[in-house]
Design a protein around this motif. Structure first.
Motif, PDB file in Angstrom:
ATOM      1  N   ALA A  14       0.825  -1.210   0.000  1.00  0.00           N
ATOM      2  CA  ALA A  14       0.000   0.000   0.000  1.00  0.00           C
ATOM      3  C   ALA A  14       0.858   1.259   0.000  1.00  0.00           C
ATOM      4  O   ALA A  14       0.569   2.237  -0.705  1.00  0.00           O
ATOM      5  CB  ALA A  14      -0.926  -0.017   1.216  1.00  0.00           C
ATOM      6  N   ILE A  15       1.915   1.241   0.806  1.00  0.00           N
ATOM      7  CA  ILE A  15       2.805   2.419   0.860  1.00  0.00           C
ATOM      8  C   ILE A  15       3.468   2.649  -0.493  1.00  0.00           C
ATOM      9  O   ILE A  15       3.545   3.777  -1.001  1.00  0.00           O
ATOM     10  CB  ILE A  15       3.850   2.227   1.973  1.00  0.00           C
ATOM     11  N   ILE A  16       3.972   1.553  -1.090  1.00  0.00           N
ATOM     12  CA  ILE A  16       4.611   1.677  -2.412  1.00  0.00           C
ATOM     13  C   ILE A  16       3.610   2.222  -3.424  1.00  0.00           C
ATOM     14  O   ILE A  16       3.928   3.100  -4.247  1.00  0.00           O
ATOM     15  CB  ILE A  16       5.164   0.314  -2.860  1.00  0.00           C
ATOM     16  N   SER A  17       2.379   1.712  -3.383  1.00  0.00           N
ATOM     17  CA  SER A  17       1.356   2.170  -4.331  1.00  0.00           C
ATOM     18  C   SER A  17       1.084   3.658  -4.170  1.00  0.00           C
ATOM     19  O   SER A  17       0.938   4.397  -5.165  1.00  0.00           O
ATOM     20  CB  SER A  17       0.070   1.370  -4.134  1.00  0.00           C
ATOM     21  N   MET A  18       1.015   4.145  -2.948  1.00  0.00           N
ATOM     22  CA  MET A  18       0.749   5.557  -2.728  1.00  0.00           C
ATOM     23  C   MET A  18       1.906   6.433  -3.196  1.00  0.00           C
ATOM     24  O   MET A  18       1.701   7.515  -3.756  1.00  0.00           O
ATOM     25  CB  MET A  18       0.460   5.812  -1.248  1.00  0.00           C
ATOM     26  N   MET A  42      -5.119   0.363  -5.568  1.00  0.00           N
ATOM     27  CA  MET A  42      -4.302  -0.726  -5.039  1.00  0.00           C
ATOM     28  C   MET A  42      -3.940  -0.477  -3.571  1.00  0.00           C
ATOM     29  O   MET A  42      -3.912  -1.398  -2.743  1.00  0.00           O
ATOM     30  CB  MET A  42      -3.010  -0.860  -5.871  1.00  0.00           C
ATOM     31  N   ALA A  43      -3.658   0.771  -3.228  1.00  0.00           N
ATOM     32  CA  ALA A  43      -3.292   1.102  -1.845  1.00  0.00           C
ATOM     33  C   ALA A  43      -4.458   0.842  -0.901  1.00  0.00           C
ATOM     34  O   ALA A  43      -4.287   0.296   0.204  1.00  0.00           O
ATOM     35  CB  ALA A  43      -2.844   2.555  -1.769  1.00  0.00           C
ATOM     36  N   LEU A  44      -5.684   1.215  -1.336  1.00  0.00           N
ATOM     37  CA  LEU A  44      -6.858   0.955  -0.498  1.00  0.00           C
ATOM     38  C   LEU A  44      -7.078  -0.547  -0.312  1.00  0.00           C
ATOM     39  O   LEU A  44      -7.347  -1.030   0.799  1.00  0.00           O
ATOM     40  CB  LEU A  44      -8.091   1.598  -1.143  1.00  0.00           C
TER      41      LEU A  44
END
Length: 725
Positions: A14-18, A42-44
């Motif tokens: 999630a962190i990477i996606s954000m 994806m982060a959600l």
């Protein structure tokens, strides 16, 4: 909470996606913001699923479902929209289309949040143990399977769009498009394994979608979307007016823009170049290593001309992976060139017509001028009283002035046609200037002016240059100074700079200063213009064509110099001319020789034939020859001249050039082609344009005498040719 081992993986995802979403949102590239929306989804999904795994009760786990489904439902839609934007199909994404695409995920989301009352999303909810952690085990209901189908449809459609881009992209870009396809396949594979019960009991689909998001971000950043995406290609390559084709190493077509299809017709990707360019054999020869034709015409294209270009296409390692063929429509350029050529030809024709006109005018004016000036010269040798002599001298002066005007016009026409040249022959500059001043001194004395000359010590005794053109400049400047000065002085000075260290060049400087009417500063700009006077009143008072100073400037520039003027109205003017000469060693002193007398008949009469059709000119030349002690025979035209030379061995033939029946040039060629003794033939012509002398000599004549003629010049011509006979 009891975090599951995968919880940290999902939270990291999630962190990477954000982070990726934040970076993509700032990129000004097509598809970048849609990619950012995909990464937010994806982060959600990842963060909510990770927190679901960390929850210790079924109720707490189910509480995260609405957050998860924000990603589950909208991630496939974001991927499909990204694929359309990435491949340049933005036109498909109208507001009604986007609204229609959003109906399914929005409707499914409403079913998700209300599932406890209808169980259409999950028909059964169980909890299983994965070691010491609780994991939800969900059985899909109709809406749940509808969501699966919807997701797979979006993923498949997006992949199909990307796959189309893969086949239509140049080979150099296909590796990057393939990376997008592989990243898009990750969630399919992971979800399919999960549905079949293969692998961990947790759903790794959000991790797969994270990989998809990373792949799209890499494509946007690493692969340079503006080069890869067909949207950019549509904006750049497709909009080019030049036809562009990309060939692989086997000369197969792998890309072609719309302009190329208009030139060569319908083409298919994969066709060999021999088929695509069948109407262009020159280009096919160039592809095989031959020379490229600078311009070719397509069959049936209505005289459309194209200029081909062939450029190697290399990858980043410098290896050739294909070739780019360009077609530039040069029809309009060729038409412009043709128009310019026609305009040039028309200008050349106009210049030729003008030159012929000036030659005709020169001939027609000089012919009667020869009679006027010649007859006045003969008349002055008769017994005239003072008044009669004054009248005749006035006629001769007016004739000389008219001849000067004619010469100025001819010189200017030669400048305009680029036919005027300067010579490099030895002469004495000080003596040349002094002779002009001496010639004009009576004119200055007649107006009560003091005319002075100063020659500096640095002026070389001898130099190489064009004495005639130097005398022409001095005559014009000093003559103008006398003409525009009512009282006072006209001062002429000739000086020189120090010679170059190698002795190859030296600068001469001439200054002519008068106390005349001066020139207003507002009129300086027109001073050296052709056919221009300072003002109309000056032209009326003093006359003149306004060509003299223009010719002086042109002559000075041709001799590597310039001309300037300083003037003040009412106080006079100073004209300064500088030019370059080649200094020469002084000639050895010789004892002065008496002036050579006119060539008179001595031991035997000189046999002279005058070929002239004009009665007045016949009379002038014959009388001048009699003054020199010679008799002459007459020929009315070239035919009579050829016959006369065949009968009598003449020493000299004075041959007019323009005569009826047979002209002087043709008559000369006939005489030279005949056997027997050959006379000296002197062109006696009113033609005075550039090249006329050379034409006469090329026809076989030995010398050239331009009209109007006088006794001194005629005597000099006779002397030269008798010595050479």
């Amino acid at each position: 909470m009891q975090p599951h081992p995968f919880t940290f993986i999902y939270l990291a995802s999630a962190i990477i996606s954000m982070l990726v979403a934040r970076a993509m949102w700032r990129r000004p590239a097509p598809g970048a913001r849609t990619s950012a929306a995909l990464m937010v989804a994806m982060a959600l999904w990842s963060s909510a699923y990770g927190l679901e795994l960390a929850s210790t009760s079924q109720a707490a786990q189910l509480a995260w479902a609405p957050v998860e489904y924000l990603g589950i439902l909208f991630a496939p839609l974001a991927w499909f929209v990204f694929a359309l934007r990435f491949t340049g199909r933005d036109a498909w994404l109208s507001r009604p289309v986007l609204a229609g695409l959003s109906v399914v995920p929005v409707g499914l989301y409403l079913l998700v949040v209300t599932d406890r009352w209808h169980h259409l999303v999950y028909s059964q909810i169980d909890t299983i143990r994965d070691g010491r952690w609780l994991v939800l085990q969900l059985t899909y209901g109709p809406a749940g399977w509808a969501n699966v189908v919807y997701a797979y449809v979006c993923l498949t459609a997006g992949a199909g769009v990307i796959l189309t881009a893969f086949w239509t992209s140049p080979r150099i870009y296909q590796r990057q498009v393939a990376a997008l396809l592989l990243s898009a396949a990750a969630p399919w594979v992971v979800n399919a394994l999960y549905q079949m019960g293969v692998g961990p009991v947790v759903d790794l689909t959000p991790i797969g979608f994270t990989l998809t998001g990373l792949g799209t971000a890499w494509a946007i950043r690493k692969a340079q979307l503006l080069d890869l995406a067909p949207v950019a290609r549509g904006l750049v390559v497709e909009s080019l007016s030049d036809g562009v084709a990309v060939l692989d190493l086997q000369d197969r077509l792998i890309d072609a823009n719309a302009a190329l299809r208009q030139i060569v017709g319908p083409v298919a990707i994969g066709e060999p170049a021999a088929t695509v360019f069948a109407a262009f054999p020159e280009l096919l020869a160039a592809l095989d290593g031959g020379p490229a034709s600078p311009a070719i015409r397509a069959d049936g294209a209505g005289d459309r001309h194209y200029e081909p270009g062939i450029t190697p296409l290399n990858d980043r390692r410098g290896r050739q992976i294909g070739r780019v063929v360009t077609f530039r429509d040069v029809t309009e350029r060729r038409q412009v060139i043709a128009e310019l050529a026609r305009a040039r030809d028309a200008a050349e024709d106009l210049a030729r017509v003008k030159s012929e006109f000036l030659a005709t005018v020169s001939h027609e004016i000089r012919t009667p001028m020869n009679g006027v000036i010649g007859m006045t010269a003969l008349l002055l040798d008769t017994g005239l009283d003072a008044q009669q002599r004054h009248y005749v001298e006035t006629i001769r002066s007016s004739g000389g002035h008219l001849l000067s005007i004619i010469n100025d016009i001819l010189d200017f026409s030669k400048f305009d046609a680029g036919q005027l040249s300067v010579e490099q022959v030895p002469f004495e500059p000080g003596r040349a200037v002094a002779s002009v001043v001496a010639l004009l001194e009576p004119q200055a004395n007649q107006k009560g002016l003091v005319l002075t000359l100063t020659v500096g010590s640095a002026v070389p005794a001898r130099c190489a240059g064009d004495e005639f053109r130097v005398r022409q400049i001095v005559t014009n400047l000093v003559g103008n100074a006398i003409k525009f000065t009512a009282t006072g002085t006209v001062s002429v000075s000739l000086d020189a700079d120090s010679p170059q260290p190698d002795g190859t060049a030296q600068r001469l400087r001439l200054a002519v200063t008068d106390t005349g009417i001066g020139i207003p500063a507002s009129h300086m700009d027109r001073l050296f213009r052709p056919f221009s006077q300072v003002d109309a009143s000056v032209a009326r008072r003093f006359g003149g064509t306004g060509l003299g100073l223009a010719i002086c400037r042109g002559l000075a520039e041709m001799m590597g110099g310039s001309i300037t003027v300083d003037s003040e109205p009412g106080r006079g003017s100073t004209f300064r001319v500088d030019w370059t000469v080649q200094p020469l060693a002084a000639a050895p002193a010789e004892a002065p020789e008496p002036a050579a007398p006119p060539v008179m008949a001595t031991t035997r009469p000189i046999r002279i034939l005058v070929a002239e059709d004009n009665r007045v000119n016949q009379l002038v030349v014959v009388h001048m020859l009699r003054r020199l002690g010679h008799n002459a025979d007459l020929a009315e035209d070239g035919e009579e001249a050829v016959a006369a030379v065949a009968r009598t061995p003449y020493d000299i033939v004075l041959m007019d050039v323009q005569m009826p029946m047979v002209d002087g040039l043709t008559a000369t060629r006939r005489i030279r082609a005949a056997d027997g003794a050959q006379p000296r033939i002197v062109a006696m012509t009113a033609n005075a344009m550039a090249g006329d002398r050379e034409v006469c000599l090329a026809a076989g004549m030995d010398d050239y005498l331009s009209k109007p003629i006088d006794v001194d010049r005629l005597s000099a011509v006779l002397a030269r040719n008798l010595q050479s006979a």
